[in-house]
Design an enzyme around this catalytic site. Structure first.
Site, PDB file in Angstrom:
ATOM      1  N   THR A   9      -7.073   0.663  10.256  1.00 35.94           N
ATOM      2  CA  THR A   9      -7.402   1.392  11.471  1.00 35.94           C
ATOM      3  C   THR A   9      -8.769   0.925  11.969  1.00 35.94           C
ATOM      4  O   THR A   9      -8.958   0.644  13.141  1.00 35.94           O
ATOM      5  CB  THR A   9      -7.407   2.910  11.220  1.00 35.94           C
ATOM      6  N   SER A  58      -9.525   1.146   3.275  1.00 32.99           N
ATOM      7  CA  SER A  58      -8.726   2.013   2.427  1.00 32.99           C
ATOM      8  C   SER A  58      -7.679   1.256   1.599  1.00 32.99           C
ATOM      9  O   SER A  58      -7.098   1.818   0.681  1.00 32.99           O
ATOM     10  CB  SER A  58      -8.006   3.058   3.293  1.00 32.99           C
ATOM     11  N   GLY A  65     -11.328  -1.476   9.613  1.00 31.89           N
ATOM     12  CA  GLY A  65     -11.912  -2.089   8.422  1.00 31.89           C
ATOM     13  C   GLY A  65     -11.085  -2.044   7.167  1.00 31.89           C
ATOM     14  O   GLY A  65     -11.475  -2.616   6.146  1.00 31.89           O
ATOM     15  N   SER A  66      -9.934  -1.389   7.180  1.00 37.05           N
ATOM     16  CA  SER A  66      -9.215  -1.118   5.928  1.00 37.05           C
ATOM     17  C   SER A  66      -8.447  -2.295   5.351  1.00 37.05           C
ATOM     18  O   SER A  66      -7.950  -2.212   4.232  1.00 37.05           O
ATOM     19  CB  SER A  66      -8.267   0.072   6.116  1.00 37.05           C
ATOM     20  N   LYS A 116       0.840  -1.197   0.000  1.00 37.31           N
ATOM     21  CA  LYS A 116       0.000   0.000   0.000  1.00 37.31           C
ATOM     22  C   LYS A 116       0.879   1.253   0.000  1.00 37.31           C
ATOM     23  O   LYS A 116       1.953   1.272   0.630  1.00 37.31           O
ATOM     24  CB  LYS A 116      -0.888  -0.055   1.243  1.00 37.31           C
TER      25      LYS A 116
END
Length: 589
Positions: free
Chosen positions: A260, A239, A262-263, A157
């Site tokens: 943080t 994200s 659900g990402s 990422k």
């Protein structure tokens, strides 16, 4: 039809692929490798390989001959689904090289990233990757592999720092950090490198890990709007959107995301993947663009539990640059030893129904899987709701914590950078930069908001902040997950991934999500605004959640479930989103 398609059709019980109309957005600026550039660098690598052979460093002739004899197209793993173990076996046998792998993945990225379905999964590829692959190929021949990840290309990422000298940026998707020079690799990136991994490129993401404002998941100024490979213009979730897309369709062997709240698990769900959200403190956040030191964590997003376990084993561990990691056990387990098909036998799992999603297709598939889990030997207690459920639903503590942490943590991250060409020094500067560069960052009509930035800038570290931290620990850990496990004598919690992230986020506890199912083919296709929130064949997942540092157990349960169901291959991505390039197109060409 590929072997993988035949296998998937056998699992699905049909031989049909969807034929859906696609609508594409116009191209946006994105750094990438062209085919001609790859060919030029490949010629240079071949030149130096010949030079090395003249100096006595070439492979023995019998090994070279063996490689030529074993190059059979039908022997190559299908890169859509190839496991790390399969790739490692091919590298070990000499069937193909890491250079071949990098070339194949680059070609696959080029097919679908800014062409074809325009998925926008990758912001930029690594200009040093081919040279690194060649060096790792030679090292394999001279001294053997360093680890199960030796010579394996992974995408990370774009909030995970990589050395600027390597040729890639670390920007969290924002033009505000373009060209910034990081002081060192993020610790997780350094661990991957030490294991012989090739960092293939940087994945697109929801900009600033979805903490800028109310913006559709998967959008960043630098990367544009990413979309799902399972629903044309579908929501990839965020994200870690690009990490999910990249891993789902084989643009790399696997990916790293960060979470943080659900990402990792949400984009893993939407992209039909296994995702491991580790306990806060199991993997270092040093060198990762932050939201909150109290909730951030880094983990793998892969096509199988085995691959995710392999990567987690490499990146976990203590780090003096991140004091949260000092709370973890002194010895990092080999998570691949958790891969036990019988692991659910005798286990007690509880279902906290209070976190179930409203979608009835997900609930029906989840309930059917509960029966499968019982048949695998588990005792399932249903329901097992948290004592603190009502307080969690009503609480605003997480917003207070994250808004306050972000201002402190992102200012510290920027201050640690060696150079920032745009001149931004803090959050206030980021807000001003976006306003001054609205054509790049606050793009009409869907991507104009930075209200979360503004709310964070207006915070101070005060008593309300400390009270919110304490309350989150109480309702998330003490009277949440831990109380529920103890009250019902449970080994772990089981729930649809759609409802899993919140309680684990405020507790800082781990989740492992596994593919569960897909929305029916007759599901109404939502309008693209700019992505579709729902559509036929959209994936969803099932999650195993536990107490701090219980990843080994959770991985074992997830593996047993995965091996009993093989849900992932019951539906492939839509045809245009599946890259066609395979190793047979690269090796020997």
């Amino acid at each position: 039809m590929t072997t993988l398609q035949t296998k998937a059709n056998a699992i699905r019980g049909d031989g049909l692929f969807r034929d859906q109309p696609l609508a594409f957005e116009s191209d946006r600026s994105c750094t990438r490798w062209s085919t001609s550039m790859m060919r030029r660098l490949t010629r240079r690598i071949v030149f130096f390989a010949v030079l090395a052979s003249l100096l006595g460093f070439c492979l023995p002739q019998d090994r070279v001959g063996a490689r030529e004899e074993t190059v059979k197209p039908q022997s190559f793993p299908d890169l859509y689904e190839a496991s790390i173990a399969e790739l490692q076996a091919g590298l070990a046998s000499g069937l193909f090289t890491s250079v071949d792998l990098v070339q194949a993945y680059f070609a696959r990225i080029e097919e679908v990233n800014l062409q074809g379905p325009t998925l926008r999964a990758v912001i930029e590829t690594n200009p040093s990757a081919l040279a690194q692959a060649a060096a790792l190929d030679q090292e394999r021949q001279l001294t053997g592999p360093r680890s199960p990840l030796h010579g394996i290309p992974i995408i990370v990422k774009d909030n995970i720092a990589t050395l600027h000298s390597e040729g890639m940026n670390t920007t969290a998707g924002s033009f505000a950090l373009l060209g910034s020079v990081v002081p060192r690799d993020a610790t997780v990136a350094a661990k991957l490198r030490a294991a012989g991994t090739i960092i293939l490129g940087k994945a697109n993401l929801s900009e600033w890990a979805n903490f800028r404002g109310r913006v559709p998941s998967g959008f960043s100024g630098r990367g544009g709007q990413a979309s799902s490979p399972y629903v044309p213009l579908g929501d990839p979730s965020g994200s870690s959107s690009g990490s999910g897309i990249s891993s789902a369709i084989g643009l790399a062997a696997g990916a790293l995301g960060s979470e943080t709240d659900g990402s990792i698990v949400s984009p893993s769900q939407n992209n039909n993947l296994v995702g491991i959200k580790p306990t806060v403190g199991l993997t270092s956040r040093a060198g990762v663009v932050p939201i909150s030191e109290h909730q951030d964590t880094v983990g793998p997003m892969c096509r199988s539990v085995a691959d995710a376990a392999t990567i987690l084993t490499i990146i976990a561990g203590r780090d003096p640059l991140d004091n949260f990691t000092l709370a973890q056990p002194t010895v990092v387990p080999d998570y691949t030893k958790a891969l036990d098909k019988t692991a659910l036998k005798g286990v007690r799992l509880g279902i906290p129904r209070g976190f179930s999603p409203g979608n009835q297709n997900i609930i029906a598939a989840f309930n059917a899987s509960v029966e499968i889990i019982r048949l695998l030997g588990a005792t399932v207690i249903d329901p097992t709701d948290f004592p603190s459920l009502a307080e969690i639903r009503a609480s605003r503590n997480e917003t207070i914590v994250l808004d306050t942490d972000f201002k402190v943590d992102v200012n510290r991250y920027i201050a640690d950078l060696v150079e920032v060409p745009t001149g931004v020094k803090n959050l206030a500067d980021l807000i001003a930069f976006n306003s001054a560069h609205a054509d790049q960052e606050l793009v009409e009509p869907f991507w104009t908001d930075q209200s979360t930035f503004i709310a964070s800038e207006n915070t101070t570290v005060n008593q309300a902040y400390f009270d919110a931290l304490a309350a989150d620990k109480d309702i998330g850990q003490t009277r949440g997950i831990d109380a529920t496990l103890e009250m019902f004598n449970l080994d772990a919690l089981l729930l649809p991934t759609s409802g899993a992230s919140g309680p684990a986020a405020i507790a800082g506890y781990p989740i492992v999500t596994v593919p569960l199912g897909f929305q029916p083919a007759n599901t109404t296709l939502s309008p693209a605004q700019p992505t579709r929130s729902m559509g036929p064949n959209q994936p969803f997942g099932i999650s195993f959640m536990g107490t701090a540092f219980s990843e080994f157990k959770l991985i074992s349960y997830a593996f047993a479930y995965e091996q009993a169901t093989h849900n992932r291959l019951k539906q492939l991505a839509f045809p245009e989103a599946i890259p066609k390039t395979q190793l047979t197109d690269i090796v020997g060409k």
